[in-house]
Scaffold this active site. Structure first.
Site, short mmCIF file in Angstrom:
data_model
loop_
_atom_site.label_atom_id
_atom_site.label_comp_id
_atom_site.label_asym_id
_atom_site.label_seq_id
_atom_site.Cartn_x
_atom_site.Cartn_y
_atom_site.Cartn_z
N ASP A 70 0.84 -1.20 0.00
CA ASP A 70 0.00 0.00 0.00
C ASP A 70 0.88 1.25 0.00
OD1 ASP A 70 0.79 0.12 2.71
OD2 ASP A 70 -0.96 -1.07 3.28
N ASP A 128 1.34 5.19 1.27
CA ASP A 128 0.96 6.30 2.13
C ASP A 128 1.53 7.57 1.53
OD1 ASP A 128 -0.27 4.59 3.94
OD2 ASP A 128 1.63 4.19 4.95
N ASP A 142 9.16 6.33 12.85
CA ASP A 142 9.79 5.41 13.79
C ASP A 142 11.25 5.06 13.45
OD1 ASP A 142 8.79 3.99 11.62
OD2 ASP A 142 7.57 2.60 12.79
P1 ATP Z 1 4.01 -2.07 6.36
O1 ATP Z 1 4.78 -2.71 5.30
O2 ATP Z 1 3.73 -2.97 7.49
O3 ATP Z 1 2.77 -1.33 5.91
P2 ATP Z 1 4.87 0.57 7.06
O4 ATP Z 1 6.22 1.10 7.41
O5 ATP Z 1 4.21 1.13 5.83
O6 ATP Z 1 5.00 -0.98 6.96
P3 ATP Z 1 2.58 1.53 8.45
O7 ATP Z 1 2.01 1.05 9.73
O8 ATP Z 1 1.79 1.41 7.21
O9 ATP Z 1 3.97 0.77 8.30
O10 ATP Z 1 3.02 3.03 8.70
C1 ATP Z 1 3.40 3.92 7.66
C2 ATP Z 1 4.51 4.83 8.14
O11 ATP Z 1 4.06 5.63 9.22
C3 ATP Z 1 5.74 4.12 8.66
O12 ATP Z 1 6.61 3.78 7.62
C4 ATP Z 1 6.34 5.16 9.58
O13 ATP Z 1 7.01 6.15 8.87
C5 ATP Z 1 5.10 5.79 10.19
N1 ATP Z 1 4.69 5.12 11.42
C6 ATP Z 1 3.78 4.12 11.55
N2 ATP Z 1 3.64 3.73 12.80
C7 ATP Z 1 4.45 4.51 13.54
C8 ATP Z 1 4.73 4.62 14.92
N3 ATP Z 1 4.15 3.82 15.80
N4 ATP Z 1 5.63 5.57 15.30
C9 ATP Z 1 6.22 6.39 14.40
N5 ATP Z 1 6.00 6.34 13.09
C10 ATP Z 1 5.12 5.41 12.65
MG MG Z 2 2.22 0.78 5.14
#
Ligand code: ATP
Ligand code: MG
Length: 463
Positions: free
Chosen positions: A73, A75, A149
């Protein structure tokens, strides 16, 4: 020394990098394949940019693009406020409590658009342990980057110019396969303890190493996860278990000291030697299904993870004189009650789990119409897959699973023949279970002895 201290306070990394300035990388350096970027993500960034805003693909999608993986996905981060974003798209909804975000929909495709967060979290409302409860302070991009994060999750990609903006050395960490938290690890885990679970998930999923200072506080700070709302921990657990790397994640959780006394489910799963083979098989099969792009039912997964707890209680109730079927329901109630409370198991998932468990004794009755009725159960397939796991793990004789496979595949009269054959070998009602098979007095309207003739649907269907 003092200089180093001041740098630390200012958040300037020891390598001298200024976290307010991005390193900008062009296509030759980052080598992102533009074909991996979804057309809807491009639509969103373009619309925002044409309206005069900044807009980038951000977070996990950039990380995956840099790794040459198609992101699942996308963002988007922008300096437009949620209201401004909403106005630009036909199907856009502002959602969220802790963090307001905008969901932009194109058909089934959903993109999350977030406004750059500012570092005003010092004033953000927190709970008594320092966990940030709400945070909707907006700010410039470099502050947004510092609030993310891990360094590898804090890069921005502009599809229009094909440039990557990196404020925290994410590119180097991607190349070195390192997971490094941004800022002071203790403070970041205190603000949001779920980050400890996230780092473990990413390490297992990406095959990255957790950088030592990022890792060090985790065993000590692990209990802070208890203060996080159960539903959020559950969501994160689900992501972890459905990541396609569940076995690796659980090993990593154990080695990071995150499994103990923390998540009741994991205690059960990781500390029960007898169930280990079963759980390992269940997770291996889940991982390979996810990797093959097949669906995985959370109900099946949790039913597997908790089966040995159910089995233990089931045997205890039977030993205490309860008939097999009611005993199984009592055991399921006990296990589900504890887990629902601690893990916020959603009701739908709990119902699936109960259905799968409740079907199990019915597989051991191979007489009369019972097997035909079982075949008609709406969740037969899940119950049957579960039975095969029980056979494979050695809990039941393999013959039962083989018989059901043949029965399931058979047509017309072949099924009657299979039944007759099982009856003549005396296997029809055999329970492969090691537990005592003492017949308890029948109670209630159900028939004992394995559930033949019990009204279908069973289990969850009765709720
Ligand atoms: P995935 O492949 O699991 O979707 P992701 O890194 O995209 O991994 P998401 O939960 O979709 O994870 O979050 C999108 C972004 O938002 C992360 O890459 C990070 O930059 C930020 N983020 C998400 N959760 C947190 C958190 N708990 N603290 C700080 N930043 C966060
Ligand atoms: Mg994600």
């Amino acid at each position: 020394m003092i200089k180093k201290f001041i740098r630390k306070i200012l958040g300037v990394k020891d390598d001298g990098r200024d976290p307010t300035q991005a390193v900008i990388l062009g296509p030759d350096e980052h080598k992102i394949d533009p074909r991996l970027v979804s057309s809807n993500a491009i639509k969103v960034t373009q619309t925002l940019q044409e309206a005069g805003f900044e807009a980038f693909v951000v977070g996990g999608a950039v990380r995956d693009l840099l790794l040459g993986v198609k992101p699942k996905d996308f963002d988007i981060a922008t300096n437009a406020t949620p209201e401004q974003v909403k106005r630009l798209f036909r199907r856009a909804f502002i959602i969220g409590r802790r963090f307001q975000i905008v969901h932009v929909m194109f058909g089934q495709d959903l993109l999350e658009v977030t406004t750059f967060r500012g570092n005003g979290s010092d004033n953000a409302p927190k709970d008594e342990h320092g966990r940030v409860l709400r945070d909707n302070n907006f700010g410039p991009q470099h502050e947004d980057a510092a609030r993310r994060d891990f360094t590898i999750n804090a890069m921005y990609y502009d599809p229009a110019t094909q440039t990557v903006l990196d404020y925290h050395g994410g590119i180097e960490d991607i190349r070195a396969k390192l997971l490094r938290i941004i800022g002071m690890p203790e403070a970041r885990y205190r603000e949001d303890p779920v980050r400890m679970l996230r780092v473990v998930r990413f390490a297992a999923k990406l095959g990255f190493t957790i950088e030592p200072t990022t890792r060090a506080p985790i065993p000590v700070m692990a209990p802070l996860i208890d203060n996080v709302p159960a539903a959020r921990v559950f969501d994160e657990m689900l992501k972890l278990l459905l990541s396609g790397h569940a076995l690796a994640c659980l090993k990593e959780l154990r080695s990071a000291g995150l499994h103990h006394g923390l998540l009741p489910l994991l205690d059960v799963v990781l500390e029960q030697p007898i169930g280990m083979k079963f759980v390992t098989l269940a997770l291996e099969s889940t991982d390979s299904r996810v990797k093959a792009g097949k669906g995985v039912s959370p109900g099946f997964l949790f039913a597997s993870l908790l089966w040995h707890q159910v089995l233990e209680k089931w045997n205890a109730y039977r030993a205490a004189g309860e008939a097999p079927i009611p005993a199984l329901h009592l055991a399921a109630d006990d296990v589900l009650d504890t887990q629902t409370e601690n893990l916020a198991l959603q009701r739908r998932i709990a119902t699936d789990m109960r259905d799968i468990w409740a079907m199990q004794p019915r597989f051991e009755r191979r007489t009369g119409k019972a097997p035909f009725k079982l075949l008609e159960h709406p969740r037969f397939r899940a119950g049957y897959d579960f039975l095969l796991l029980r056979c494979e793990s050695g809990e039941l004789p393999g013959e039962i699973g083989e018989w059901w496979t043949a029965f399931y595949d058979a047509e017309g009269g072949e099924r009657e023949q299979l039944l007759a054959a099982a009856n003549s070998r005396g296997e029809a009602g055999r329970s492969g279970e090691p537990a005592k098979r003492k017949r308890a007095p029948r109670r209630g309207p159900r028939k004992g002895g394995g559930g033949e003739g019990a009204p279908a649907p069973q289990g969850g269907g009765e709720e």
